[in-house]
Write an enzyme that holds these catalytic residues in place. Structure first.
Site, short mmCIF file in Angstrom:
data_model
loop_
_atom_site.label_atom_id
_atom_site.label_comp_id
_atom_site.label_asym_id
_atom_site.label_seq_id
_atom_site.Cartn_x
_atom_site.Cartn_y
_atom_site.Cartn_z
N ASN A 37 0.82 -1.22 0.00
CA ASN A 37 0.00 0.00 0.00
C ASN A 37 0.86 1.28 0.00
OD1 ASN A 37 -2.43 1.33 0.02
ND2 ASN A 37 -3.03 0.66 2.07
N HIS A 122 -15.12 -5.00 9.80
CA HIS A 122 -14.90 -3.68 10.40
C HIS A 122 -16.23 -2.94 10.52
CE1 HIS A 122 -10.47 -3.22 8.91
NE2 HIS A 122 -10.71 -4.42 9.40
N ARG A 147 -14.74 -5.88 14.46
CA ARG A 147 -13.80 -4.87 14.95
C ARG A 147 -14.53 -3.53 14.96
NH1 ARG A 147 -8.69 -2.25 11.68
NH2 ARG A 147 -10.20 -0.59 11.37
N TYR A 159 -7.79 8.20 11.68
CA TYR A 159 -7.56 7.05 10.80
C TYR A 159 -8.44 5.87 11.23
CZ TYR A 159 -5.22 3.46 8.14
OH TYR A 159 -4.96 2.44 7.27
N ASP A 210 -8.68 -1.90 17.11
CA ASP A 210 -7.34 -1.65 16.55
C ASP A 210 -6.85 -0.29 17.03
OD1 ASP A 210 -5.08 -1.46 14.97
OD2 ASP A 210 -6.08 -2.07 13.11
N HIS A 212 -3.96 0.93 16.03
CA HIS A 212 -3.12 1.47 14.93
C HIS A 212 -1.79 2.03 15.44
CE1 HIS A 212 -6.07 0.75 11.86
NE2 HIS A 212 -6.99 1.42 12.51
N GLU A 236 -5.59 -4.69 19.09
CA GLU A 236 -4.60 -4.82 18.00
C GLU A 236 -3.64 -3.64 17.97
OE1 GLU A 236 -6.56 -5.53 14.31
OE2 GLU A 236 -5.01 -4.57 13.12
N GLU A 262 0.65 -6.79 11.42
CA GLU A 262 0.31 -6.52 10.02
C GLU A 262 1.43 -5.83 9.27
OE1 GLU A 262 -3.27 -4.18 10.88
OE2 GLU A 262 -2.30 -2.47 9.94
N ARG A 283 -0.46 -11.35 13.44
CA ARG A 283 -1.30 -10.86 12.33
C ARG A 283 -0.58 -10.75 11.00
NH1 ARG A 283 -5.38 -8.67 11.61
NH2 ARG A 283 -4.70 -6.63 10.87
N HIS A 312 -3.80 -10.39 8.67
CA HIS A 312 -4.23 -9.12 8.09
C HIS A 312 -5.03 -9.42 6.82
CE1 HIS A 312 -2.74 -4.97 6.44
NE2 HIS A 312 -3.88 -4.84 7.08
N GLU A 339 -9.05 -11.62 9.21
CA GLU A 339 -9.69 -10.33 8.94
C GLU A 339 -10.37 -10.36 7.57
OE1 GLU A 339 -6.92 -7.05 8.75
OE2 GLU A 339 -8.48 -5.57 9.11
N TRP A 402 0.43 5.61 13.35
CA TRP A 402 -0.99 5.39 13.12
C TRP A 402 -1.21 3.90 13.05
CZ3 TRP A 402 -1.56 2.48 8.93
CH2 TRP A 402 -0.51 2.52 7.97
O1 EZ4 Z 1 -4.20 0.17 8.23
O2 EZ4 Z 1 -4.26 -2.24 5.61
O3 EZ4 Z 1 -6.23 -4.01 10.58
N1 EZ4 Z 1 -6.23 -3.42 9.57
C1 EZ4 Z 1 -5.62 -2.27 9.37
C2 EZ4 Z 1 -5.61 -1.75 7.96
C3 EZ4 Z 1 -4.28 -1.10 7.65
C4 EZ4 Z 1 -4.09 -0.98 6.16
C5 EZ4 Z 1 -2.71 -0.43 5.84
O4 EZ4 Z 1 -2.39 -0.63 4.52
O5 EZ4 Z 1 -5.07 -1.69 10.29
O6 EZ4 Z 1 -6.68 -0.88 7.72
CO CO Z 2 -4.67 -3.05 11.92
#
Ligand code: EZ4
Ligand code: CO
Length: 402
Positions: A37, A122, A147, A159, A210, A212, A236, A262, A283, A312, A339, A402
């Site tokens: 990404n 999600h 999630r 985010y 999550d 992040h 997470e 991830e 993950r 992931h 996921e 993040w």
């Molecule tokens: O931020 O895949 O758990 N999933 C995540 C995703 C990641 C993106 C980053 O490329 O945290 O949304």
């Molecule tokens: Co994540």
């Protein structure tokens, strides 16, 4: 059998995907995902300029030797670009092997350990009320594990929150956007969010969250502790994991299960986390961790420490990776959860596939190989478009994780 041709196909039906197609002298071909990404073209170049010339003419059944050749032979080890390129080759080889032997890839990895895989989706909302609505919507779609992320009072567009109805996609076309982040209101808000969800939906739903990577170890410890009454399936990425020992502190303070990985590329990113039992779920994904050959070894290592997988599965991992993850999760013993962020209809049309979702579980399908294809003429209609993940800054402008 010999590899006689290799092509890197970049397509952007709604977001960018990089796919490696390996063709053999017997007419069988295999696909591997190489999507990283926001850094897609670097992996495409790594494959085109440095890997493909070295693998033409090789026997596609030699998954182990070709993996070692690309990992050790490069001299420069690890890193997301290298490991995504190795993964693309590796997964395409497993796809070829399955097709050549006329069997699904899960049969090559140990056969079925289960019939289908528990997945989580999600749910997001700009505030708690909207998050509750989105949880209800996903529960009604059949998901057993959800999630949940919600907007934080005083922070615009943090985010991980969908900006409108429909599927959530974190990458944005153009240059990276920037958003404000503040940990204090976040830490106050999240326990209230989960208290409301449990009151509303009862005890049966599996709930995940999550962070992040945005917290310090002690902040994450506090959050884990405060979330204990709401019985999370996992918390997470509580803190960045470059320094693996950070997780020791979190572990000493809370019984909320911890998931991370991830952004990891090799076993060395998780070695201390696993052998010290500082985490519960690893993950790492097929595409960012060197493919099925390496991830299988990581899962077997994790099994020794009762750490389970939670691969992931965001939309930046293409349907080729989703298929590979489902074959992998079907076969390994210590599968935990997968996921599932569904791709858009445009992406699904470019990558027709045999995997399916039903009642909160996914199944890889029984087609030979991975059971996923690439419609090259449709892919060609969607050229690459520059896109990035957003950047986060604290309220004073300091860049943050993040
Ligand atoms: O931020 O895949 O758990 N999933 C995540 C995703 C990641 C993106 C980053 O490329 O945290 O949304
Ligand atoms: Co994540």
């Amino acid at each position: 059998m010999k590899i006689v041709n290799a092509t890197v196909i970049i397509t952007s039906p709604d977001r960018n995907f990089v796919t490696l197609k390996l063709e053999t002298d017997e007419g069988i071909y295999g696909l591997g995902d190489a999507t990283l990404n926001g850094r897609e073209l670097a992996v495409a170049s790594y494959l085109n300029d440095h890997v493909i010339p070295c693998i033409l003419g090789r026997d596609p059944f030699q998954t182990e030797d070709i993996w070692q050749y690309l990992y050790r032979g490069a001299y420069w080890r690890r890193g997301p670009v290298t490991m995504a390129a190795i993964a693309a080759v590796d997964v395409a080889l497993w796809d070829i092997k399955g097709k050549a032997l006329n069997t699904p890839v899960y049969n090559l990895l140990g056969g079925k350990s289960r019939e289908s895989l528990l997945v989580y989706c999600h749910a997001t909302g700009k505030d708690i009320e909207h998050a509750l609505e989105d949880v209800a919507r996903h529960r009604d779609l059949g998901y057993k594990a959800i999630r949940v992320q919600s907007g934080i009072p005083g922070l615009e567009n943090p985010y991980g929150i969908a900006k409108g109805p429909g599927n959530y996609e974190p990458a944005e076309r153009g240059l990276p956007s920037e958003h404000a982040w503040a940990t204090e209101p976040y830490l106050r808000h999240v326990p209230a969010l989960f208290a409301r969800i449990r009151t509303h939906f009862g005890e049966d739903l599996h709930l995940l969250h999550d962070c992040h990577h945005r917290l310090t170890p002690i902040e994450a410890s506090r959050l884990g502790k405060e979330l204990e009454p709401f019985d999370l399936f996992w918390l997470e990425d509580p803190t960045p994991a470059e320094h693996q020992e950070s997780f020791k502190l979190i572990r000493e303070h809370t019984t909320t299960p911890i998931a991370v990985g991830e952004v990891f590329n090799t076993i060395w990113d998780a070695h201390d986390l696993i052998r010290n039992q500082w985490i519960d779920y690893i993950r790492m994904s097929v595409v960012h961790s060197g493919g099925l050959t390496h991830l299988k070894k990581i899962a077997d290592f994790a099994a020794l420490y009762q750490v389970r997988t939670g691969c992931h599965g965001a939309t930046d991992l293409s349907p080729v990776t989703m298929a590979a993850a489902l074959h992998f999760g079907t076969a390994i013993h210590n599968f935990g959860i997968q996921e599932h962020m569904p791709h858009t209809a445009e992406t699904d049309a470019v990558f027709p596939h045999h995997y399916s979702f039903k009642d909160g579980f996914m199944h890889p399908g029984n087609a030979p190989g991975l059971g996923v294809d690439l419609d090259e003429s449709l892919a060609a209609k969607h050229p690459y478009q520059r896109a990035y993940l957003p950047i986060n800054r604290k309220l004073d402008g300091t860049l943050t994780d993040w």
